[in-house]
Design a protein around this motif. Sequence first.
Motif, mmCIF file in Angstrom:
data_model
loop_
_atom_site.group_PDB
_atom_site.id
_atom_site.type_symbol
_atom_site.label_atom_id
_atom_site.label_comp_id
_atom_site.label_asym_id
_atom_site.label_seq_id
_atom_site.Cartn_x
_atom_site.Cartn_y
_atom_site.Cartn_z
ATOM 1 N N PRO A 117 32.505 31.207 44.350
ATOM 2 C CA PRO A 117 32.844 30.657 43.042
ATOM 3 C C PRO A 117 34.188 29.942 43.053
ATOM 4 O O PRO A 117 35.098 30.306 43.797
ATOM 5 N N THR A 118 34.289 28.907 42.206
ATOM 6 C CA THR A 118 35.556 28.183 42.069
ATOM 7 C C THR A 118 35.978 28.129 40.603
ATOM 8 O O THR A 118 37.111 27.802 40.303
ATOM 9 N N VAL A 119 35.029 28.399 39.696
ATOM 10 C CA VAL A 119 35.316 28.279 38.264
ATOM 11 C C VAL A 119 35.449 29.686 37.682
ATOM 12 O O VAL A 119 34.453 30.395 37.523
ATOM 13 N N LEU A 120 36.680 30.109 37.417
ATOM 14 C CA LEU A 120 36.913 31.458 36.877
ATOM 15 C C LEU A 120 37.050 31.378 35.360
ATOM 16 O O LEU A 120 37.971 30.744 34.852
ATOM 17 N N THR A 121 36.108 32.012 34.670
ATOM 18 C CA THR A 121 36.136 32.004 33.202
ATOM 19 C C THR A 121 36.202 33.450 32.720
ATOM 20 O O THR A 121 36.044 34.380 33.509
ATOM 21 N N MET A 122 36.419 33.635 31.425
ATOM 22 C CA MET A 122 36.378 34.960 30.808
ATOM 23 C C MET A 122 37.281 35.966 31.548
ATOM 24 O O MET A 122 36.865 37.074 31.886
ATOM 25 N N VAL A 123 38.538 35.552 31.763
ATOM 26 C CA VAL A 123 39.434 36.425 32.530
ATOM 27 C C VAL A 123 39.647 37.763 31.833
ATOM 28 O O VAL A 123 40.032 38.745 32.460
ATOM 29 N N GLU A 124 39.343 37.820 30.515
ATOM 30 C CA GLU A 124 39.515 39.095 29.821
ATOM 31 C C GLU A 124 38.619 40.185 30.403
ATOM 32 O O GLU A 124 38.923 41.374 30.299
ATOM 33 N N LEU A 125 37.520 39.779 31.058
ATOM 34 C CA LEU A 125 36.643 40.783 31.673
ATOM 35 C C LEU A 125 37.277 41.373 32.938
ATOM 36 O O LEU A 125 37.083 42.547 33.250
ATOM 37 N N VAL A 126 38.034 40.550 33.661
ATOM 38 C CA VAL A 126 38.767 41.078 34.823
ATOM 39 C C VAL A 126 39.884 41.991 34.310
ATOM 40 O O VAL A 126 40.100 43.098 34.823
ATOM 41 N N GLU A 127 40.578 41.518 33.257
ATOM 42 C CA GLU A 127 41.661 42.325 32.675
ATOM 43 C C GLU A 127 41.146 43.681 32.221
ATOM 44 O O GLU A 127 41.759 44.731 32.457
ATOM 45 N N GLU A 128 39.975 43.658 31.565
ATOM 46 C CA GLU A 128 39.390 44.892 31.037
ATOM 47 C C GLU A 128 39.123 45.893 32.173
ATOM 48 O O GLU A 128 39.440 47.084 32.059
ATOM 49 N N ALA A 129 38.567 45.379 33.296
ATOM 50 C CA ALA A 129 38.240 46.276 34.414
ATOM 51 C C ALA A 129 39.523 46.847 35.022
ATOM 52 O O ALA A 129 39.630 48.059 35.255
ATOM 53 N N VAL A 130 40.496 45.962 35.246
ATOM 54 C CA VAL A 130 41.730 46.405 35.890
ATOM 55 C C VAL A 130 42.478 47.395 34.989
ATOM 56 O O VAL A 130 43.001 48.413 35.451
ATOM 57 N N SER A 131 42.463 47.147 33.680
ATOM 58 C CA SER A 131 43.185 48.095 32.824
ATOM 59 C C SER A 131 42.397 49.392 32.660
ATOM 60 O O SER A 131 42.995 50.453 32.478
ATOM 61 N N ALA A 132 41.054 49.353 32.799
ATOM 62 C CA ALA A 132 40.296 50.622 32.790
ATOM 63 C C ALA A 132 40.749 51.503 33.950
ATOM 64 O O ALA A 132 40.739 52.729 33.862
ATOM 65 N N LYS B 65 36.437 28.249 26.155
ATOM 66 C CA LYS B 65 37.369 29.366 26.392
ATOM 67 C C LYS B 65 38.305 29.093 27.567
ATOM 68 O O LYS B 65 39.348 29.719 27.681
ATOM 69 N N GLY B 66 37.903 28.170 28.453
ATOM 70 C CA GLY B 66 38.842 27.728 29.481
ATOM 71 C C GLY B 66 38.599 28.306 30.862
ATOM 72 O O GLY B 66 37.892 29.290 31.048
ATOM 73 N N VAL B 67 39.229 27.646 31.814
ATOM 74 C CA VAL B 67 39.037 27.960 33.228
ATOM 75 C C VAL B 67 40.391 28.316 33.842
ATOM 76 O O VAL B 67 41.417 27.739 33.480
ATOM 77 N N TRP B 68 40.373 29.260 34.787
ATOM 78 C CA TRP B 68 41.600 29.750 35.412
ATOM 79 C C TRP B 68 41.444 29.705 36.928
ATOM 80 O O TRP B 68 40.327 29.660 37.447
ATOM 81 N N PHE B 69 42.584 29.750 37.597
ATOM 82 C CA PHE B 69 42.539 29.812 39.062
ATOM 83 C C PHE B 69 43.620 30.783 39.531
ATOM 84 O O PHE B 69 44.763 30.683 39.101
ATOM 85 N N PRO B 70 43.257 31.734 40.391
ATOM 86 C CA PRO B 70 44.265 32.673 40.882
ATOM 87 C C PRO B 70 45.106 32.037 41.984
ATOM 88 O O PRO B 70 44.534 31.416 42.891
ATOM 89 N N ARG B 71 46.429 32.161 41.874
ATOM 90 C CA ARG B 71 47.252 31.640 42.969
ATOM 91 C C ARG B 71 46.858 32.361 44.260
ATOM 92 O O ARG B 71 46.732 33.578 44.268
ATOM 93 N N GLY B 72 46.603 31.573 45.313
ATOM 94 C CA GLY B 72 46.178 32.172 46.579
ATOM 95 C C GLY B 72 44.671 32.100 46.777
ATOM 96 O O GLY B 72 44.161 32.492 47.819
ATOM 97 N N GLY B 73 43.941 31.602 45.752
ATOM 98 C CA GLY B 73 42.486 31.434 45.915
ATOM 99 C C GLY B 73 41.691 32.483 45.164
ATOM 100 O O GLY B 73 42.215 33.524 44.759
ATOM 101 N N MET B 74 40.402 32.186 44.973
ATOM 102 C CA MET B 74 39.548 33.035 44.144
ATOM 103 C C MET B 74 39.444 34.466 44.681
ATOM 104 O O MET B 74 39.251 35.412 43.929
ATOM 105 N N ASN B 75 39.563 34.629 45.990
ATOM 106 C CA ASN B 75 39.430 35.966 46.566
ATOM 107 C C ASN B 75 40.542 36.913 46.101
ATOM 108 O O ASN B 75 40.458 38.133 46.263
#
Length: 497
Positions: free
Chosen positions: A52-67, A219-229
Amino acid sequence: MRIAIIGAGLAGLSAACHLARSGHQITVYEASDAPGGRAGTVGGDYIIDNGPTVLTMVELVEEAVSAAGSRLSDLVELIRVDPAYRAFFSDGRTHDGEGSIAVYADTEAMRDEIKLLAGEKEADAYLRFVAHLARLYEVEFPNFIDRNFNSPLSVLRPPGSFYSLLRLRGFSRLDKVVSSYFKDDRLRRIFSFQALYAGLSPLKALGIYAVIAYMDSVKGVWFPRGGMNQVPRAMEAAAAAAGVRFEYGARVERLVTSGGMIRGIELSARRFVDADVVIATPDRPLFDQAALPNRRIPARLRYAEYSPSAFLMLLGTKESSPPAFAHHNIFFGKPWKESFEALLDRRELMRDPSVLVSLPTITDPTLAPEGKGIVYALEPVPNLAGKVDWLNERGQVRAAMLDRLQKWGVLSDPSAIATETTIDPLDWLDRGMALGTPFSVSHRFFQSGPFRAANQDPRYSNLLWAGSSTVPGVGIPMVLTSGKLAAQRILEAGGRS
Ligand SMILES: Cc1cc2nc3c(=O)[nH]c(=O)nc-3n(C[C@H](O)[C@H](O)[C@H](O)COP(=O)(O)OP(=O)(O)OC[C@H]3O[C@@H](n4cnc5c(N)ncnc54)[C@H](O)[C@@H]3O)c2cc1C
């Protein structure tokens, strides 16, 4: 309770994060030597995503990490990608003379861009379209996506949500819904091509799939510094900090059963590990057949229709990314209907395909050596049920892609290529993906929501599934949700220990 999670892709990591603080003993068994699965990289001097290259809905990653008790921003830097895309049309008919239009997530900026392209009326229609998408998303996400179903009839409950989806034309054809807002053919393409992410023709998909356009274009697209991994790596770090154990190089060969229950897993080298509950995330049905050789796979998977696949070209270049492009660029081929008939009905290569070209060094130059660039090109192609003989034709597909990249000006000349990797359906099959597609079972209506293979295995009550082949489906937001839904089933059945 001992919980074994098979696979450290985004689905397995999401399940691990959501269970991490439940008090259960959780171990993730991953066949490869790093987390991420399909969200992986080709390493070396160039860090190139190969999924994947298109990261959307980052709140779902946030939700998992904060769980799991961590904060996402402490683990990875997420950069907003704006514009989310630049769309190029082959006839050059746009206001910028370059044949392109920027797709901004910011509604006002996008309204202005549409006004320049197609005039005031279409710009106003865009505002109404965004309001429609927002209402659709509000009804659809909690009731149809982020939800465990126990039977197909559960789609009717709560009754209000089903009727709201009907009223929002969720069960009408997507192209009709989009065309009712826009007269301009280019805008119709920009706000409906996302159906392809769900393995569907934008001309045949239902209106409910408009939410995919909402997730990226609004809702927008994001990219993690250092790549999607970096996303799976952050999730792994959060789960590990909360006590989840990870074993890499640990391929699960079989699920050990007795008395109608799963008793544990058998790893290669005939190592047995007891487990009270297993969450399996590898691609079905191949893993299911191998791990439970004496059981028939559920009918919903046996007769499933699979999404098209992807041909990927990943280049490390000796030149930097040309400034005329955005991070994500979609080059639309001239034909539209004919392309989807070729890809999805006749299962052939598209004559003049639409291609996603991602240039991640525009956002993060550190992915390549100084002054150099990365080109990631993705062409939708038929899966292995189609008519392409990949052993003989992969060379032509590669050559055609190189020609296109040069024609578009993304690559000056093949001599500018420093590293090259291509991935085609035979490679995806080698990686354990049924019919050589990384996009699994398609999302036609009777393979979505309560009609998709359930995450609760019908044969073993202590076996759950997560990932693209179960609910809610394919793509990062969906598989993150799938891990959460599998975790919820465990927490609801067993409570917190
Ligand atoms: C080319 C490409 C482009 C994409 N583009 C996008 C995009 O832009 N946006 C988006 O949202 N989505 C995109 N997707 C889809 C998204 O990447 C996937 O839906 C998601 O990453 C799948 O995650 P998963 O955890 O379900 O599966 P996987 O990532 O496949 O994870 C499964 C894990 O299980 C492991 N495993 C398999 N078998 C075993 C075994 N027997 N024992 C132990 N471990 C095992 C595998 O090694 C793997 O790590 C793209 C996918 C691809 C391939």
